[in-house]
Design a protein around this motif. Structure first.
Motif, PDB file in Angstrom:
ATOM      1  N   ASP A  62      52.021  62.348 110.051  1.00  0.00           N
ATOM      2  CA  ASP A  62      50.961  62.418 111.072  1.00  0.00           C
ATOM      3  C   ASP A  62      49.641  61.850 110.547  1.00  0.00           C
ATOM      4  N   GLN A  63      49.294  62.235 109.304  1.00  0.00           N
ATOM      5  CA  GLN A  63      48.029  61.757 108.748  1.00  0.00           C
ATOM      6  C   GLN A  63      48.054  60.245 108.529  1.00  0.00           C
ATOM      7  N   THR A  64      49.206  59.728 108.102  1.00  0.00           N
ATOM      8  CA  THR A  64      49.325  58.285 107.881  1.00  0.00           C
ATOM      9  C   THR A  64      49.212  57.527 109.198  1.00  0.00           C
ATOM     10  N   VAL A  65      49.945  58.006 110.205  1.00  0.00           N
ATOM     11  CA  VAL A  65      49.946  57.328 111.509  1.00  0.00           C
ATOM     12  C   VAL A  65      48.566  57.371 112.152  1.00  0.00           C
ATOM     13  N   SER A  66      47.842  58.478 111.958  1.00  0.00           N
ATOM     14  CA  SER A  66      46.511  58.581 112.565  1.00  0.00           C
ATOM     15  C   SER A  66      45.560  57.518 112.025  1.00  0.00           C
ATOM     16  N   LEU A  67      45.808  57.047 110.781  1.00  0.00           N
ATOM     17  CA  LEU A  67      44.933  56.041 110.194  1.00  0.00           C
ATOM     18  C   LEU A  67      45.266  54.620 110.661  1.00  0.00           C
ATOM     19  N   ILE A  68      46.489  54.398 111.075  1.00  0.00           N
ATOM     20  CA  ILE A  68      46.908  53.019 111.354  1.00  0.00           C
ATOM     21  C   ILE A  68      47.249  52.775 112.813  1.00  0.00           C
ATOM     22  N   LYS A  69      47.319  53.849 113.616  1.00  0.00           N
ATOM     23  CA  LYS A  69      47.817  53.687 114.983  1.00  0.00           C
ATOM     24  C   LYS A  69      46.921  52.776 115.832  1.00  0.00           C
ATOM     25  N   THR A  70      45.611  52.815 115.585  1.00  0.00           N
ATOM     26  CA  THR A  70      44.705  51.982 116.395  1.00  0.00           C
ATOM     27  C   THR A  70      44.989  50.501 116.168  1.00  0.00           C
ATOM     28  N   ILE A  71      45.152  50.124 114.896  1.00  0.00           N
ATOM     29  CA  ILE A  71      45.417  48.715 114.563  1.00  0.00           C
ATOM     30  C   ILE A  71      46.770  48.284 115.121  1.00  0.00           C
ATOM     31  N   ILE A  72      47.772  49.163 114.965  1.00  0.00           N
ATOM     32  CA  ILE A  72      49.115  48.831 115.451  1.00  0.00           C
ATOM     33  C   ILE A  72      49.120  48.666 116.965  1.00  0.00           C
ATOM     34  N   ARG A  73      48.421  49.563 117.649  1.00  0.00           N
ATOM     35  CA  ARG A  73      48.369  49.480 119.115  1.00  0.00           C
ATOM     36  C   ARG A  73      47.651  48.201 119.549  1.00  0.00           C
ATOM     37  N   LYS A  74      46.625  47.829 118.816  1.00  0.00           N
ATOM     38  CA  LYS A  74      45.879  46.622 119.162  1.00  0.00           C
ATOM     39  C   LYS A  74      46.740  45.377 118.982  1.00  0.00           C
ATOM     40  N   ASP A  75      47.689  45.427 118.006  1.00  0.00           N
ATOM     41  CA  ASP A  75      48.580  44.289 117.775  1.00  0.00           C
ATOM     42  C   ASP A  75      49.800  44.298 118.690  1.00  0.00           C
ATOM     43  N   GLN A  76      49.810  45.224 119.674  1.00  0.00           N
ATOM     44  CA  GLN A  76      50.908  45.327 120.650  1.00  0.00           C
ATOM     45  C   GLN A  76      52.245  45.636 119.959  1.00  0.00           C
ATOM     46  N   ILE A  77      52.160  46.463 118.941  1.00  0.00           N
ATOM     47  CA  ILE A  77      53.361  46.897 118.218  1.00  0.00           C
ATOM     48  C   ILE A  77      53.695  48.321 118.647  1.00  0.00           C
ATOM     49  N   ARG A  78      54.968  48.539 118.969  1.00  0.00           N
ATOM     50  CA  ARG A  78      55.417  49.883 119.333  1.00  0.00           C
ATOM     51  C   ARG A  78      55.869  50.608 118.067  1.00  0.00           C
ATOM     52  N   LEU A  79      55.414  51.841 117.917  1.00  0.00           N
ATOM     53  CA  LEU A  79      55.759  52.641 116.745  1.00  0.00           C
ATOM     54  C   LEU A  79      56.645  53.809 117.186  1.00  0.00           C
ATOM     55  N   ASP A  80      57.915  53.801 116.734  1.00  0.00           N
ATOM     56  CA  ASP A  80      58.857  54.886 117.036  1.00  0.00           C
ATOM     57  C   ASP A  80      58.972  55.784 115.811  1.00  0.00           C
ATOM     58  N   ILE A  81      58.744  57.072 116.010  1.00  0.00           N
ATOM     59  CA  ILE A  81      58.828  58.039 114.911  1.00  0.00           C
ATOM     60  C   ILE A  81      59.946  59.019 115.236  1.00  0.00           C
ATOM     61  N   ILE A  82      60.948  59.086 114.347  1.00  0.00           N
ATOM     62  CA  ILE A  82      62.106  59.972 114.555  1.00  0.00           C
ATOM     63  C   ILE A  82      62.246  60.847 113.309  1.00  0.00           C
ATOM     64  N   LEU A  83      61.782  62.084 113.412  1.00  0.00           N
ATOM     65  CA  LEU A  83      61.828  63.007 112.281  1.00  0.00           C
ATOM     66  C   LEU A  83      62.819  64.130 112.585  1.00  0.00           C
ATOM     67  N   GLU A  84      63.766  64.311 111.699  1.00  0.00           N
ATOM     68  CA  GLU A  84      64.753  65.381 111.889  1.00  0.00           C
ATOM     69  C   GLU A  84      64.055  66.736 111.877  1.00  0.00           C
ATOM     70  N   GLU A  85      64.520  67.642 112.721  1.00  0.00           N
ATOM     71  CA  GLU A  85      63.937  68.972 112.780  1.00  0.00           C
ATOM     72  C   GLU A  85      64.323  69.785 111.540  1.00  0.00           C
ATOM     73  N   GLY A  86      63.408  70.666 111.142  1.00  0.00           N
ATOM     74  CA  GLY A  86      63.699  71.587 110.049  1.00  0.00           C
ATOM     75  C   GLY A  86      63.613  70.977 108.669  1.00  0.00           C
ATOM     76  N   LEU A  87      62.881  69.854 108.507  1.00  0.00           N
ATOM     77  CA  LEU A  87      62.747  69.260 107.173  1.00  0.00           C
ATOM     78  C   LEU A  87      61.950  70.200 106.267  1.00  0.00           C
ATOM     79  N   PRO A  88      62.430  70.458 105.046  1.00  0.00           N
ATOM     80  CA  PRO A  88      61.708  71.369 104.157  1.00  0.00           C
ATOM     81  C   PRO A  88      60.476  70.686 103.548  1.00  0.00           C
TER      82      PRO A  88
END
Length: 692
Positions: free
Chosen positions: A539-565
């Motif tokens: 989450d912290q990483t994506v929050s720093l880069i999402k604006t630039i990625i969105r501006k470049d018209q890039i779709r970011l898919d995040i798939i995190l398995e539930e219950g990761l320790p």
């Protein structure tokens, strides 16, 4: 109690004994006519019921009493549904034909007794009570309580007078008669069942004895006289049955007469039941046989029952096997590598080299002990799984490196392989181990020297550059950042200018981070570490880069398995790795797709998996950009190597990322196809061994 009524009840009781005769007749009817037998029983019992109603206790015209309730209830209990229905039908027709005021009562008593009897039959069958007599007595009471209830089908007040007259004898006598008759029939049933079982057992014995392909003999243990032999024995020995019955076992067995008698007594007294002999055939041929013997009683006399198997081929094979085993043992004992046999996780055999490898005084010090006791604790779970695998799957295990413990507690590095083996009638594995401790030490020394050399070269190149660049860049960057923050404080937070100002702050922070990474890479700085959530890092990483990625018209898919320790890590460093990989993915997508495209997408996924007995987190960053050419794949982690223009890349991102993941005891792997896609696969142990 009315004496005439008792006399009539006695007459009826005598007629009830006809049920025993009916049951007796049923056993003379062949078993294959079982249904016909039940029908015949039903008709015979119905006739007995008619006879009972012909000698009743007559209260008044049309109202009389007999023991038909006992008859039909016991019939349902013992003979079952078909016989009960037929007998009930006959008695109902007979009672209706007699007529009178008590007709309805008489029919109802028959029906009630039949229904209660059938239900109670199922109850007895399901429960099998130990005190069966009490259960049947309760059935008799219930059945005749129902009979007394049926009295009230007679017109009032006559029904009350009848009830008062018969209640005492019915409740006192009828249940007892029901109990006695039922127990009599059950004893008959038990007796005939035993007779049938005996007959069937004798038939099975004769069939087993005469039709069995195994050689069978019956002997008199006192002198070894052959009493009987089956056809297989005649075929095996070559004598006919008449000749065999005139012979003694001493004419067949090659032991002396005294030895044979001694062995037979062991079989009779159950001291021994398995023997290995040599028997003589009619042709004079001597064969090895295996005999299983035990005593058997016939006509009050004890005999010896023996089953004989020809094991000549097996004995010959065992001799060859013994010779082969001796050659194998000689070969193994003289092998330069350690060889041992594992059975159920324990040492079953060790050669001289294995004794030396483990620092034991002799093989006896190891045999029978647990193999895991000689394994380094860090490898025990892995070795336990491998032992279970080879024992279960019966498949060879390829050579792997393990760390053994000598008897004095010191460690030994060894290359170990194993193949499945059957040893001493048990499944296990033949294990080969080669001591590579010295080779490992030299390899580690070589790697350390090479690493020190590379580090020295790196520090020499980067240290000079980093020292001068840091002050020169940080001061103006801090100024830009401060001015941007002042502007941001003065303007509307939701305005376009505020958005631009935030980008200025973000970019200056990125430049500052690059400088910090450069210093960290050159100085090998160690940040504090703790348990961190993968979700928070992403989450912290994506929050720093999402604006630039969105501006470049890039779709970011995040798939995190539930219950990761949570994992032990330096979360800022892992965030730095993810940021670098996401930025690289963004750059390659922009290079391949300058504008919007459906494949212009970055997928970030994370899953939990098990490997080497530990839990790991696998993070994959995938893009469908240009991929990495094959000739560059071995260079991308080298410091200062970059495929980007000099103004866009320093060549430190992937090398720093590689160092961070390695420092976390993890792995970074590339899966790429030129022109199609690139996957960076990070594998981090949940517990990397650091002390938090």
């Amino acid at each position: 109690m009315n004496s005439i009524m008792l006399l009539k009840i006695t007459h009826n009781a005598v007629l009830l004994l006809g049920l025993s005769v009916v049951y007796e007749i049923g056993h003379y009817i062949p078993q294959k006519w079982k249904f016909a037998n039940t029908v015949i029983n039903g008709f015979l019992i119905g006739l007995i019921g008619m006879a009972l109603m012909s000698v009743p206790f007559i209260w008044t015209e049309g109202i009389f009493f007999d023991t038909r309730t006992i008859l039909i209830g016991v019939t349902a209990l013992i003979f079952g549904g078909v016989s009960t229905l037929i007998a009930s039908g006959i008695m109902i027709v007979s009672r209706i034909s007699i007529g009178g005021a008590g007709t309805l009562m008489g029919v109802c008593t028959i029906v009630a007794s039949a229904v209660i009897g059938l239900l109670w039959r199922r109850h007895l069958h399901d429960n099998e009570p130990k005190r069966r007599w009490l259960d049947i007595y309760l059935f008799g009471i219930l059945c005749h309580v129902a009979m007394l209830a049926c009295v009230f089908f007679i017109p009032w007040p006559l029904s009350l007078d009848v009830f008062k007259e018969i209640v005492l004898p019915v409740i006192l006598v009828y249940p007892i008669v029901t109990l006695l008759l039922s127990m009599l029939l059950m004893q008959q049933k038990k007796y005939y069942k035993s007779v049938i079982q005996i007959v069937e057992a004798e038939g099975r014995y004769k069939s087993l004895f005469n039709n069995n392909h195994a050689v069978m003999l019956i002997l008199r243990p006192d002198d070894g006289q052959i009493i009987d032999a089956n056809p297989a024995a005649c075929s095996f020995y070559g004598w006919d049955i008449k000749t065999l019955k005139t012979m003694k076992i001493t004419q067949i067995n090659t032991l002396t007469y005294e030895q044979i008698l001694e062995e037979m007594q062991k079989a009779v007294t159950n001291q021994k039941d398995h023997f290995l002999f040599q028997h003589r055939k009619a042709s004079g041929e001597i064969v090895d046989v295996e005999t299983h013997s035990g005593h058997i009683k016939m006509d009050g006399e004890t005999f010896l029952y023996s089953i004989v198997h020809d094991i000549s081929a097996r004995v010959a094979s065992e001799r060859l096997l013994l010779e082969s085993e001796n050659r194998f043992r000689m070969l193994i004992e003289s092998a330069p590598d350690a060889v041992f046999i594992q059975i159920q996780g324990k040492f079953a055999f060790v050669n001289r080299s294995a004794v030396s490898l483990f620092g034991a005084e002799s093989a006896d010090q190891l045999i029978g002990t647990n193999i895991l006791d000689r394994i380094n604790p860090g490898y025990r779970n892995i070795i336990k799984e491998r032992i279970a695998f080879v024992n279960r799957e019966k498949e060879a295990i390829r050579p792997v490196e393990e760390v053994f413990l000598r008897m004095d507690g010191t460690s030994i590095n060894a290359d170990v392989s194993a193949v499945p083996l059957h040893f001493n009638e048990e499944d296990g594995a033949l294990v080969f181990a080669r001591d590579i401790t010295e080779r490992k030490r030299l390899d580690n020394m070589k790697k350390e020297i090479e690493a020190q050399l590379r580090e020295q070269q790196k520090l020499e190149a980067i240290g000079t550059l980093a020292g001068g660049v840091a002050h020169e860049i940080n001061n103006p960057i801090n100024g830009i950042m401060n001015y941007a923050q002042l502007i941001l404080d003065e303007i509307d937070k939701d305005s376009q200018a505020a958005e631009y100002t935030k980008e200025i702050v973000h970019e200056t922070e990125r430049v500052s981070t690059i400088v910090k990474n450069l210093l960290q890479f050159s100085r090998q700085e160690k940040q504090s570490h703790s348990y961190a959530s993968v979700y928070d890092i992403v989450d912290q990483t994506v929050s720093l880069i999402k604006t630039i990625i969105r501006k470049d018209q890039i779709r970011l898919d995040i798939i995190l398995e539930e219950g990761l320790p949570k994992i032990k890590c330096r979360s800022q460093q892992i965030q730095q790795v993810l940021m670098n990989l996401l930025t690289n993915a963004r750059d390659t997508l922009n290079e391949k797709y300058p504008d919007y495209h459906e494949n212009k997408m970055i997928r970030l996924s994370a899953v939990l998996f098990m490997s080497e007995g530990r839990s790991w987190i696998r993070i994959i960053i995938e893009d469908h950009g240009n991929g990495i050419p094959e000739n560059l794949r071995e260079k991308i982690f080298e410091p200062f190597f970059s495929t980007k223009p000099k103004d866009l890349g320093t060549g430190l991102g992937l090398s720093i990322s590689f160092g961070i993941i390695k420092d976390h005891h993890g792995k970074i792997v590339i899966d790429t196809q030129e022109g199609c896609y690139t996957k960076f696969i990070l594998e981090l142990p949940v517990d990397n061994g650091w002390t938090v």
